[in-house]
Enzyme design. Structure first.
Site, PDB file in Angstrom:
ATOM      1  N   GLY A  46       2.220   7.768   6.185  1.00 48.04           N
ATOM      2  CA  GLY A  46       0.960   7.283   5.644  1.00 48.04           C
ATOM      3  C   GLY A  46       0.780   5.824   5.980  1.00 48.04           C
ATOM      4  N   GLN A  51      -2.267  -2.634   4.994  1.00 49.59           N
ATOM      5  CA  GLN A  51      -0.938  -2.817   5.594  1.00 49.59           C
ATOM      6  C   GLN A  51      -1.020  -3.346   7.024  1.00 49.59           C
ATOM      7  OE1 GLN A  51       0.445   1.296   4.125  1.00 49.59           O
ATOM      8  NE2 GLN A  51       2.313   0.073   4.007  1.00 49.59           N
ATOM      9  N   CYS A  96       8.259   2.430   2.024  1.00 52.34           N
ATOM     10  CA  CYS A  96       6.978   1.757   2.291  1.00 52.34           C
ATOM     11  C   CYS A  96       7.136   0.962   3.575  1.00 52.34           C
ATOM     12  CB  CYS A  96       6.624   0.830   1.133  1.00 52.34           C
ATOM     13  SG  CYS A  96       5.037  -0.001   1.350  1.00 52.34           S
ATOM     14  N   LEU A  97       6.171   1.128   4.482  1.00 56.15           N
ATOM     15  CA  LEU A  97       6.265   0.417   5.761  1.00 56.15           C
ATOM     16  C   LEU A  97       6.145  -1.094   5.567  1.00 56.15           C
ATOM     17  CD1 LEU A  97       4.188   2.843   8.026  1.00 56.15           C
ATOM     18  CD2 LEU A  97       6.671   2.720   7.731  1.00 56.15           C
ATOM     19  N   HIS A 138       0.583   7.147  -3.333  1.00 61.49           N
ATOM     20  CA  HIS A 138       1.155   5.892  -2.827  1.00 61.49           C
ATOM     21  C   HIS A 138       0.094   5.107  -2.036  1.00 61.49           C
ATOM     22  CE1 HIS A 138       4.727   3.729  -0.824  1.00 61.49           C
ATOM     23  NE2 HIS A 138       3.711   3.404  -0.029  1.00 61.49           N
ATOM     24  N   GLU A 139      -0.672   5.828  -1.195  1.00 68.64           N
ATOM     25  CA  GLU A 139      -1.669   5.146  -0.341  1.00 68.64           C
ATOM     26  C   GLU A 139      -2.849   4.630  -1.159  1.00 68.64           C
ATOM     27  OE1 GLU A 139      -0.651   4.348   2.434  1.00 68.64           O
ATOM     28  OE2 GLU A 139       1.003   5.769   2.554  1.00 68.64           O
ATOM     29  N   HIS A 142      -2.006   1.462  -2.702  1.00 65.18           N
ATOM     30  CA  HIS A 142      -2.145   0.315  -1.789  1.00 65.18           C
ATOM     31  C   HIS A 142      -3.580  -0.219  -1.819  1.00 65.18           C
ATOM     32  CE1 HIS A 142       1.561  -0.366   0.387  1.00 65.18           C
ATOM     33  NE2 HIS A 142       1.696   0.901   0.752  1.00 65.18           N
TER      34      HIS A 142
END
Ligand code: K1U
Ligand code: ZN
Length: 175
Positions: A46, A51, A96-97, A138-139, A142
């Protein structure tokens, strides 16, 4: 398509509340293409636009875990929102990236129904469980400036913040 640099903790842009997309333009289509490219390259399942430093409510996802490019199942979500969540909760080990190489278990609703606009401008509603349910929650977090570390104990969150602040300082010195 361009692989764009990832925004990494403790960058304050990760705490921004992203703005709704008003209209699907060529810029939004290019942003979605670049996000997919960046997500597959990372690799991740994702990615939220913030990000890569863009504070718009755009998310890409692909939870198919397909190795082959031809079997990919990319999703682009514009202005996504959770419509309903199960009372039942499940624990999933999240990454998480923007917080590389840090994984912790997080408890969230097991199933969600979510709504979004696709790149054709159609409104879509979809049910999710498993990794898809975890990933979409999660997204969307963000998009609201929330990170998965916010669900951890203060001790764990402080530890990870200190680690990434130190790494950013080291980077600053060597740059
Ligand atoms: O938003 C992000 O930072 C992406 C994140 C999404 C996510 C993963 C797991 C649970 C919740 C949310 C990632 O993709 S982290 C990398 C990852 O999980 C992964 C990488 C390669 C293959 C499979 C998974
Ligand atoms: Zn993340």
């Amino acid at each position: 398509m361009t692989i764009r640099p990832l925004v990494i903790l403790p960058d304050s842009r990760l705490r921004l509340v992203s703005k709704p997309v008003e209209r699907i333009t060529d810029e939004i289509r290019t942003l979605a293409d670049d996000m997919l490219e960046t997500m597959y390259h990372a690799p991740g399942v994702g990615l939220a636009a913030i990000q890569i430093g863009i504070d718009l409510r755009v998310v890409t996802m692909d939870v198919s875990k397909s190795e082959a490019e031809g079997e990919r199942q990319p999703m682009v979500l514009i202005n996504p929102e959770i419509v309903s969540s199960s009372e039942e909760l499940s624990v999933y080990e999240e990454g998480c990236l923007s917080i590389p190489e840090y994984y912790e278990e997080v408890e969230r609703p097991t199933r969600v129904r979510f709504r979004y606009m696709n790149l054709e401008g159609a409104t879509v509603e979809q049910d999710a469980d498993g990794l898809l349910a975890t990933c979409v929650q999660h997204e969307i977090d963000h998009l609201n400036g929330v990170l998965f570390i916010d669900y951890l104990s203060k001790l764990k969150r402080d530890r990870v913040m200190t680690k990434f602040k130190k790494a950013a300082k080291r980077e600053e010195k060597t740059a």
